[in-house]
Scaffold this active site. Structure first.
Site, mmCIF file in Angstrom:
data_model
loop_
_atom_site.group_PDB
_atom_site.id
_atom_site.type_symbol
_atom_site.label_atom_id
_atom_site.label_comp_id
_atom_site.label_asym_id
_atom_site.label_seq_id
_atom_site.Cartn_x
_atom_site.Cartn_y
_atom_site.Cartn_z
ATOM 1 N N SER A 1 0.845 -1.195 0.000
ATOM 2 C CA SER A 1 0.000 0.000 0.000
ATOM 3 C C SER A 1 0.883 1.248 0.000
ATOM 4 C CB SER A 1 -0.942 -0.024 1.204
ATOM 5 O OG SER A 1 -1.920 0.978 1.076
ATOM 6 N N ASN A 2 0.345 2.366 0.364
ATOM 7 C CA ASN A 2 1.116 3.616 0.405
ATOM 8 C C ASN A 2 0.578 4.495 1.526
ATOM 9 O OD1 ASN A 2 -0.976 5.570 -0.732
ATOM 10 N ND2 ASN A 2 -0.937 3.950 -2.271
#
Ligand code: CTP
Length: 397
Positions: free
Chosen positions: A208-209
């Site tokens: 993810s980020n």
């Protein structure tokens, strides 16, 4: 615009969140309400009388024993709504105890209209048994107590204690008064994405980020306030939600794509603020938990470029993208994405700066439009950035 007629008395008390009261006053007065502000002595440490008077369009009242008007509290009490935002632990305690040693408290006791209060304080104060008891008492007596939001507090600690954004308070007040929210986006249907998609590696891990979703949420809220019908597709966001906006929760890039496909034909504007994972793990993921080994090879493949792939049914529809860039040529890269992804606008922000962007409540953006006219918005709240983006949407739509 709202018809005049609602007399609102707004109490501002001595919390650092009183700095937000000016914006709330501007929104309420801008919606044609007859807004009267009562400021407590302590609030003067945080917000000036002149700013509140200018925003509300009336002189600020604060003195219980004003020699020119001994019955000011009785006149003020003939309101349609009493709002206290922010409400300190001290004011809440005095309201619960029925004290009347300042103009706001005397007005509250004399008022027969509905009252809504927005506590804002340090999280340990908010959780103190005395405060909980006072809040419970006020609730029992019919006062609407809107619990504070959880997040980083002015003191630097994290917890429940934050005053919600003025836009959210404004919407809640409009609803309480039975007002329809109208504005320059009335009749427009907006689809907004926010947050960070997650691509599973196994049942517990993912790629993810750092995107929190705050920018997308601010856009959705601002658009709702300006009269748009808003659907917000939220990818893994744990942010406060408000009535009036339809939220659709998704997790992966594929889930985001599916949610967009089912709503895109019914929207006029798409705002892609979500940070979509660029890669996902190839093949079928194990549903269990991968064991720790000395080495593990993950084969990644590209996710679909969603905003480029999505066609809009509405030929006059607008597509707005985001570009978080760093390094040399960052602005040029954003401009390239505007063209390559066939967007009408792209919102550029510089992620090499740690004081804005990811997880922050502030941003600094440049909005690039196809016409080559760039709009720079210097470091400000994400709510303000949202309004500046929507100004351009309103002008194009
Ligand atoms: N976007 C998208 N689908 C993807 C990746 C991005 O729809 N798989 C959208 C984002 O929501 C954003 C815009 O495209 O509005 C630009 O995102 P960005 O991540 O900067 O673009 P990428 O094409 O992934 O470019 P980069 O190689 O710089 O990551």
């Amino acid at each position: 615009m709202t018809q005049p007629g609602h007399k609102i008395v707004m109490g501002v008390t001595g919390s650092i969140a009183a700095t937000k009261s000016v914006e709330l006053a501007r929104l309420l007065a801008g919606a044609c309400h007859d807004l009267h502000i009562i400021q407590t002595e302590a609030s003067r440490h945080f917000v000036g009388e002149a700013a509140l008077a200018a925003a509300s369009g009336h002189p600020v009242a604060s003195d219980l024993f004003d020699s020119s008007d001994t019955f000011a509290h009785l006149e003020l009490a003939r309101a349609d709504l009493l709002v206290v935002a922010p409400a300190t632990a001290n004011t809440i305690a005095k309201m619960a105890a029925g004290m009347a040693d300042n103009l706001l408290l005397a007005t509250y006791l004399a008022a027969e209209c509905p009252a809504i209060i927005y506590p804002a304080m340090n999280h340990r104060m908010w959780n103190h048994a005395a405060v909980r008891e006072n809040v419970r008492l006020l609730g029992q007596r019919g006062v609407t107590v809107v619990p504070p939001e959880t997040g980083e507090l002015a003191c630097g600690e994290t917890g429940a204690g934050r005053l919600p954004e003025p836009a959210a308070i404004f919407c809640r007040i409009q609803e309480l008064l039975g007002e329809k929210i109208t504005g320059d986006l009335a009749g427009m249907r907006l689809l907004v994405t926010a947050g960070a998609t997650r691509e599973p590696i196994d049942a517990v891990r993912f790629i993810s980020n750092r995107s929190s979703g705050k920018m997308g949420f601010a856009i959705a809220e601002a658009a709702y306030m300006r009269g748009a019908a808003v659907i917000l597709i939220a990818a893994n966001c744990s942010l406060p939600r408000r009535p009036g906006i339809r939220y659709v929760d998704v997790s992966t890039a594929a889930g985001l794509m599916a949610a967009l496909e089912s709503d895109i034909d019914n929207c006029d504007v798409l705002i892609m603020a979500a940070a979509v994972s660029d890669y996902m793990v190839s093949g079928k993921q194990t549903m269990g938990k991968l064991e720790r080994k000395s080495k593990i090879n993950l084969q990644l493949e590209k996710t679909d470029d969603i905003v480029s792939r999505l066609g809009m049914n509405n030929t006059s529809g607008l597509k707005v993208g985001f570009a978080a860039e760093y390094g040399r040529d960052k602005l040029e890269r954003a401009r390239q994405k505007l063209r390559q992804k066939k967007l009408d606008m792209i919102v550029f922000n510089d992620i090499s700066r740690s004081d804005i962007g990811f997880e922050s409540d502030e941003n600094e953006i440049t909005i690039l439009t196809g016409s080559g006219r760039d709009v720079f918005v210097g470091k400000t709240s994400k709510a303000e950035c949202a309004h500046r983006i929507l100004d351009l949407v309103a002008a194009k739509g």
